[in-house]
Design a protein around this motif. Sequence first.
Motif, PDB file in Angstrom:
ATOM      1  N   CYS A  64       0.823  -1.214   0.000  1.00 18.84           N
ATOM      2  CA  CYS A  64       0.000   0.000   0.000  1.00 18.84           C
ATOM      3  C   CYS A  64       0.855   1.262   0.000  1.00 18.84           C
ATOM      4  N   ALA A  65       2.030   1.183   0.625  1.00 19.94           N
ATOM      5  CA  ALA A  65       2.904   2.352   0.693  1.00 19.94           C
ATOM      6  C   ALA A  65       3.870   2.436  -0.484  1.00 19.94           C
ATOM      7  N   ALA A  66       3.866   1.424  -1.346  1.00 19.08           N
ATOM      8  CA  ALA A  66       4.848   1.371  -2.426  1.00 19.08           C
ATOM      9  C   ALA A  66       4.590   2.402  -3.516  1.00 19.08           C
ATOM     10  N   ALA A  67       3.324   2.826  -3.689  1.00 25.06           N
ATOM     11  CA  ALA A  67       2.981   3.766  -4.760  1.00 25.06           C
ATOM     12  C   ALA A  67       1.674   4.465  -4.396  1.00 25.06           C
ATOM     13  N   PRO A  68       1.396   5.617  -5.008  1.00 29.73           N
ATOM     14  CA  PRO A  68       0.122   6.297  -4.759  1.00 29.73           C
ATOM     15  C   PRO A  68      -1.062   5.409  -5.142  1.00 29.73           C
ATOM     16  N   LEU A  69      -2.213   5.667  -4.507  1.00 31.88           N
ATOM     17  CA  LEU A  69      -3.421   4.877  -4.758  1.00 31.88           C
ATOM     18  C   LEU A  69      -4.601   5.790  -5.066  1.00 31.88           C
ATOM     19  N   ASP A  70      -4.343   6.829  -5.850  1.00 30.27           N
ATOM     20  CA  ASP A  70      -5.376   7.841  -6.099  1.00 30.27           C
ATOM     21  C   ASP A  70      -6.225   7.531  -7.329  1.00 30.27           C
ATOM     22  N   THR A  71      -5.652   6.940  -8.341  1.00 27.84           N
ATOM     23  CA  THR A  71      -6.371   6.733  -9.591  1.00 27.84           C
ATOM     24  C   THR A  71      -6.782   5.267  -9.730  1.00 27.84           C
ATOM     25  N   PRO A  72      -7.755   4.978 -10.585  1.00 31.82           N
ATOM     26  CA  PRO A  72      -8.136   3.578 -10.819  1.00 31.82           C
ATOM     27  C   PRO A  72      -6.961   2.724 -11.282  1.00 31.82           C
ATOM     28  N   GLU A  73      -6.097   3.290 -12.109  1.00 28.33           N
ATOM     29  CA  GLU A  73      -4.958   2.522 -12.596  1.00 28.33           C
ATOM     30  C   GLU A  73      -3.992   2.157 -11.467  1.00 28.33           C
ATOM     31  N   GLN A  74      -3.779   3.100 -10.545  1.00 34.14           N
ATOM     32  CA  GLN A  74      -2.887   2.841  -9.419  1.00 34.14           C
ATOM     33  C   GLN A  74      -3.480   1.781  -8.484  1.00 34.14           C
ATOM     34  N   ARG A  75      -4.782   1.832  -8.307  1.00 31.50           N
ATOM     35  CA  ARG A  75      -5.431   0.836  -7.451  1.00 31.50           C
ATOM     36  C   ARG A  75      -5.396  -0.545  -8.109  1.00 31.50           C
ATOM     37  N   ALA A  76      -5.563  -0.566  -9.419  1.00 31.76           N
ATOM     38  CA  ALA A  76      -5.463  -1.841 -10.126  1.00 31.76           C
ATOM     39  C   ALA A  76      -4.046  -2.404 -10.029  1.00 31.76           C
ATOM     40  N   ALA A  77      -3.054  -1.524 -10.034  1.00 30.01           N
ATOM     41  CA  ALA A  77      -1.667  -1.973  -9.895  1.00 30.01           C
ATOM     42  C   ALA A  77      -1.431  -2.598  -8.522  1.00 30.01           C
ATOM     43  N   LEU A  78      -2.044  -2.014  -7.482  1.00 34.36           N
ATOM     44  CA  LEU A  78      -1.953  -2.612  -6.150  1.00 34.36           C
ATOM     45  C   LEU A  78      -2.526  -4.028  -6.166  1.00 34.36           C
ATOM     46  N   LYS A  79      -3.667  -4.169  -6.817  1.00 39.52           N
ATOM     47  CA  LYS A  79      -4.290  -5.494  -6.884  1.00 39.52           C
ATOM     48  C   LYS A  79      -3.368  -6.485  -7.583  1.00 39.52           C
ATOM     49  N   GLN A  80      -2.682  -6.047  -8.621  1.00 36.86           N
ATOM     50  CA  GLN A  80      -1.744  -6.925  -9.311  1.00 36.86           C
ATOM     51  C   GLN A  80      -0.566  -7.316  -8.420  1.00 36.86           C
ATOM     52  N   ARG A  81      -0.070  -6.350  -7.652  1.00 32.13           N
ATOM     53  CA  ARG A  81       1.055  -6.651  -6.756  1.00 32.13           C
ATOM     54  C   ARG A  81       0.636  -7.657  -5.683  1.00 32.13           C
TER      55      ARG A  81
END
Length: 634
Positions: free
Chosen positions: A381-398
């Motif tokens: 969760c702290a690895a990258a911003p989570l503001d946009t849908p793309e960033q949140r999708a990237a979290l899900k991938q990680r």
Amino acid sequence: MTLTPAFLDELRARTSLSTLIGRTIKVQKAGREYKACCPFHNEKTPSFTINDEKGFYHCFGCGAHGDAIRWMTDQRGLPFMEAVRELAQAAGLDVPAPDPRAAHRAEQAKGLHDVMAAAQSFFEDQLGGIDGGDARQYLIQRGIGDATRRAFGFGYSPDSRGKLKTALRDFGEPMLVETGLLIDPDGAEADGEKARKRESYDRFRGRLMLPIRDIRGRIIAFGGRILGAGEPKYLNSPDTPLFDKGRTLYNIDRASPASRHSGRVLVVEGYMDVIALAQAGFGEAVAPLGTALTEHQIERLWKMAQVPILCFDGDAAGQKAAVRAAMRALPLLRPGYSLAFATLPAGQDPDDLVRASGPAAFEAVLDRAEPLVDRLWNHECAAAPLDTPEQRAALKQRLSAITDSIGHGDVRAHYVHMFRERYDALFFARPGFAAQPRQSQGGGARAGWQRDRRGNWKAPLPPATGDARAIGATGLEARLLRAVVASLLRHPDQIAVHREALSALKVADPALAQLLAAMISASFRKETVETIALLTIWGQGDLYNMAKGMLRADTFTFTPHRKEADAGRARRDLDEAIRVMAQGPELEAALAEATRRASEELSEETFAEQQRVRQLKAEHDRRLAELVQSEDII
């Protein structure tokens, strides 16, 4: 080496277990058995029983169970073969000889151990001599007392190219080079020295020396810290026939027995952290040797404690090392075995903390240790911003990449579930209830939804609440619960499979609750995969009598002699029965809450929520009746 069952049985038969254990703890005769205070957990009233006739010990307090070999590995911390050799020597048995090549390697290793012991004596003498003055002063500055210095075997290597070589010349240069004490100028590691006279020379020069020991306390390598300026700050022996730094943990010989008493093992970054903690009363600390924590070291730690606590430095480098260890552990995870992470104040290591604030401050850090799942979640969760849908999708991938790395299916499934719950709660939750997935027009799988055995999709249930009623309050629930318990008694190997779900059940019948708790506790022992072993542990008391009665009760047709297809169906029905039992109280609590909201503020949303939960409750009651009345219970 392969040891036959006959040899191991003979070894156990020739070993008096009460005598063996009595060398470590005080045992007392109690009828045909012996009793003692359990060495694996703190207690005042003896609950540790030793049965010489049957050759096993058992603690009714913590569940510790085993034979003579298990005692040597668990309490003494010896590897299996070392335990067998020591018991065989005491019993007058010859351990089957390995092949000639292995025997040659063992004889060679014995000579190398002699070399290392002689080197240790040399380094200790130098520390006490004229050349060791600066090293002694350094120890005083670090607050290391004489008792600690002797316990860890501090020494000093003089700033000379040949003093050690001369002192140990009787062993011959080849052995000194093979142990890593001398550097061979013709070797690949000494290119910069080739211009000099081609003679071997001392590896460690002008350093404070620490011996590195194996689990049996034998010296297998050395670590040296430079005094004053220079690089490298710490220098370890190279890999040798005795030493593999990726498989060795510093202080393993002292920490292993200490961990049996404390119930934990601490992993820190360096020698001085281990030593400072030992001096402060934390004898169960170990450290890797200049490398990231390896798979072999993690497995070694799990032999000491199921959840080692990693306590790396509070700086960025230390926290990165902790995450690397977490990632490396993922393929190795199995039920009950994990890691925890203690975070130190920024800029401090364990040595700094105990010297500045004392042992209580370090204990407080350990009390706040994070489970592995929390450390991974927080890191991603702290690895990258989570503001946009793309960033949140990237979290899900990680997160998916993490769960894909987990080797054990059950553990992986729970990580997937916990990450999904947290992800949904973070981005999709609405007040009061977690967001529920909606059925898409195309159908298909939806997060949190499950198919029943007819193939129909079932909506997810509301989250658990703290005020859910106990199970077994209704006639149908009580019958279903007793059928499940009876089935598990017939097949104790299935208790561990459902252990987490069973542990969460609140059972209305106190006697049945006690029996279920005892079954769950016993499931941690390998010996309880058979009914007779389970009953033997309980003896002839109330639990034994109740279990015998339950075995005559109604039970699922979960029997191994049935056709494979029927056995698979029976397993699925058992899974669903446990799930249905757990959901009943939660659904009632959720329906009561939805009804309260609708009565206080009637709206389309609150009315729809009440009807949704009411439908789930009706579906649950229907399935409960089906399970109880169907042919699945005989």
